[in-house]
Scaffold this motif. Structure first.
Motif, PDB file in Angstrom:
ATOM      1  N   TRP A 110     -12.644  60.245 117.450  1.00  0.00           N
ATOM      2  CA  TRP A 110     -13.679  59.417 118.065  1.00  0.00           C
ATOM      3  C   TRP A 110     -13.845  59.711 119.549  1.00  0.00           C
ATOM      4  O   TRP A 110     -14.916  59.457 120.112  1.00  0.00           O
ATOM      5  N   HIS A 113     -16.600  62.270 119.141  1.00  0.00           N
ATOM      6  CA  HIS A 113     -17.809  61.952 118.371  1.00  0.00           C
ATOM      7  C   HIS A 113     -18.494  60.648 118.777  1.00  0.00           C
ATOM      8  O   HIS A 113     -19.665  60.453 118.457  1.00  0.00           O
ATOM      9  N   LEU A 114     -17.805  59.756 119.462  1.00  0.00           N
ATOM     10  CA  LEU A 114     -18.410  58.466 119.784  1.00  0.00           C
ATOM     11  C   LEU A 114     -19.654  58.597 120.646  1.00  0.00           C
ATOM     12  O   LEU A 114     -20.640  57.900 120.436  1.00  0.00           O
ATOM     13  N   GLU A 124     -22.302  55.924 110.074  1.00  0.00           N
ATOM     14  CA  GLU A 124     -21.571  56.913 110.859  1.00  0.00           C
ATOM     15  C   GLU A 124     -20.862  57.887 109.923  1.00  0.00           C
ATOM     16  O   GLU A 124     -20.479  57.531 108.811  1.00  0.00           O
ATOM     17  N   ARG A 259     -15.912  47.932 114.881  1.00  0.00           N
ATOM     18  CA  ARG A 259     -16.094  49.241 115.505  1.00  0.00           C
ATOM     19  C   ARG A 259     -15.399  49.391 116.859  1.00  0.00           C
ATOM     20  O   ARG A 259     -15.381  50.477 117.419  1.00  0.00           O
ATOM     21  N   HIS A 262     -10.375  51.751 116.190  1.00  0.00           N
ATOM     22  CA  HIS A 262     -10.559  53.081 115.591  1.00  0.00           C
ATOM     23  C   HIS A 262     -10.278  53.091 114.091  1.00  0.00           C
ATOM     24  O   HIS A 262     -10.997  53.746 113.328  1.00  0.00           O
ATOM     25  N   ARG A 265     -13.105  51.028 112.250  1.00  0.00           N
ATOM     26  CA  ARG A 265     -14.352  51.789 112.347  1.00  0.00           C
ATOM     27  C   ARG A 265     -14.340  52.962 111.366  1.00  0.00           C
ATOM     28  O   ARG A 265     -15.335  53.245 110.695  1.00  0.00           O
ATOM     29  N   SER A 266     -13.207  53.627 111.265  1.00  0.00           N
ATOM     30  CA  SER A 266     -13.091  54.790 110.390  1.00  0.00           C
ATOM     31  C   SER A 266     -13.174  54.393 108.929  1.00  0.00           C
ATOM     32  O   SER A 266     -13.833  55.071 108.125  1.00  0.00           O
TER      33      SER A 266
END
Length: 464
Positions: A110, A113-114, A124, A259, A262, A265-266
């Protein structure tokens, strides 16, 4: 005149053979643009070992700190850092769910990529490696416990969720971790606080990450014929502590909280990647892969976005996070769309029903599906041949029809096709890349010998 032509031909062949045998042709820069994907922890180690990659990575992290994507890309130094990292293992790295350094791996993923997507993405890309295996073996085991093929009267009276709990108790690891989360999630803290939800979630994550799905899936997705069975299924994760709360938050607010972590969010991104309804497949699941969807669903349990069955209906399967769309304002449409991915998801519903029935769709395994929005690359001018269009299919070759005499096993002849062999051009497109690799960029040893054979035939032709 003949001697002059022969001299020119020999000079051309000599240069061709030199280029084929050159070590640089085997390790050309074309290969550096694509590497086999590795986990992000290993990719970070590889990047740290290269001074250029390491410095660019530090620069990019500074660029992403507190800046939106447009501001970052307006900075030439940030853009240069991004271009370098796109050619490094870091950009295409992925993580494995339950791996030893999963959190560290996801933090690295992240960190790159964030900031590369424009605004807040609804879907996402998943940071996890795609699931390519199937659930057929576990389905066969599930059919034994669900009574498929048995006496219908006996099967109708069976509580398959109770059978699943008994099976778990026969396995030491499953029994130990199940007893642990039950004890923690049932422990009352005070009259106003019925449990420690944070510790309950952690214990649930350990159970679903460390116990084989052969046991966990049976408890989560067991088929039911009556309300008592369905209620046991709903109680599997002890929802009074892990799921329910005094009030339901707004789903978009809950997503926003998820989110910020980590791991959460994943897992949410992975759920969307593997369970997002597809109307181009038999099962409504991406790549017709039930296992990927069920695994992603189970992976969200133990986080703020924990899903569960909304009631004890034995037939109507409806799952949802503990949230609603009240108070969404002008975001109500987006909120309803987010919630429907759980409550009205044909892929998830079909996967749960198929597991409970011990059946799987009879299709050949397909490659992983990436329906989630991928982080965009900073485009460069592609170095493609003039006659190669952008629509060239991946993994195919554009080849001028020509085969050496040696490969064909034929006798030499005076046909014109033989002289055309020197104009052969083969271009390979690497999957997942824009790059074109010429034939001499691969470690081929046969090409120089083939060219020598052709040279001998041509010399024979000139002599005649």
């Amino acid at each position: 005149m003949i001697l002059a032509n022969a001299f020119c031909l020999l000079f051309f062949l000599d240069e061709t053979l030199r280029s084929l045998a050159s070590p640089s042709s085997l390790q050309g820069p074309e290969l550096h643009g694509w590497r086999p994907p590795v986990d992000c922890v290993r990719a970070n180690e590889l990047c740290a070992a290269e001074s250029n990659c390491s410095s660019r990575y530090r620069t990019l992290r500074q660029c992403l700190a507190g800046r939106d994507r447009n501001t970052m890309l307006a900075n030439k130094e940030c853009q240069a850092a991004l271009e370098v990292l796109q050619e490094s293992p870091l950009y295409d790295c992925r993580c494995k769910r339950g791996m030893k350094k999963e959190l560290q791996c996801l933090q690295i993923y992240w960190s790159i990529h964030l900031g590369l997507t424009e605004g807040e993405e609804f879907y996402e890309a998943s940071p996890y490696e795609p699931v390519t295996s199937r659930l057929s073996d576990i389905f066969r085991l599930a059919s034994i416990f669900s009574g498929t093929g048995a006496d219908p009267v006996v099967s109708a009276k069976s509580n398959h969720c109770l059978d699943a709990a008994k099976a778990c108790n026969l396995n030491d690891n499953c029994k130990k971790l199940r007893s642990s989360y039950i004890s923690i999630c049932n422990r009352e803290i005070s009259p106003t606080e019925r449990c420690n939800r944070r510790k309950c979630h952690k214990a649930l994550r350990q159970f679903f990450d460390r116990v084989p799905s052969e046991y966990t899936y049976r408890m989560l997705f067991c088929s039911c014929q009556d309300q008592a069975c369905a209620e046991r299924r709903r109680q599997t994760i002890l929802p009074s502590c892990s799921y329910e709360d005094k009030e339901k938050p707004n789903c978009l607010d809950l997503r926003g909280v998820c989110r910020t972590d980590h791991l959460c969010r994943s897992r949410l991104a992975d759920f969307h990647a593997n369970c997002r309804a597809s109307y181009q497949t038999v099962t409504s699941c991406p790549a017709d892969n039930y296992q990927a969807c069920l695994g992603s669903y189970a992976g969200m349990i133990g986080f703020d976005m924990t899903p569960n069955y909304v009631d004890s209906s034995p037939t109507g399967i409806v799952v949802s996070p503990w949230c609603s769309c009240r108070g969404s304002g002008n975001m109500e449409e987006e909120c309803e769309k987010f919630l429907r991915d759980f409550t009205e998801n044909p892929c998830l519903r079909n996967a749960i029903q198929a597991f409970g029935n011990g059946t799987d769709v009879n299709v050949s395994p397909k490659g992983p599906s990436f329906q989630a929005t991928q982080a965009p690359r900073v485009e460069k001018t592609p170095s493609l041949p003039d006659d190669l269009s952008d629509s060239t299919s991946l993994g195919t070759s554009v080849i001028t029809t020509c085969t050496s005499v040696q490969e064909q096993g034929l006798k030499a002849n005076n046909s014109k096709e033989l002289s055309m062999c020197f104009t052969e051009l083969t271009t390979n497109i690497i999957p997942g890349s824009n790059k074109v690799i010429k034939p001499n960029s691969g470690p081929s040893r046969a090409r120089p010998s083939a060219a020598l054979t052709v040279l001998s035939v041509l010399m024979l032709k000139l002599a005649l």
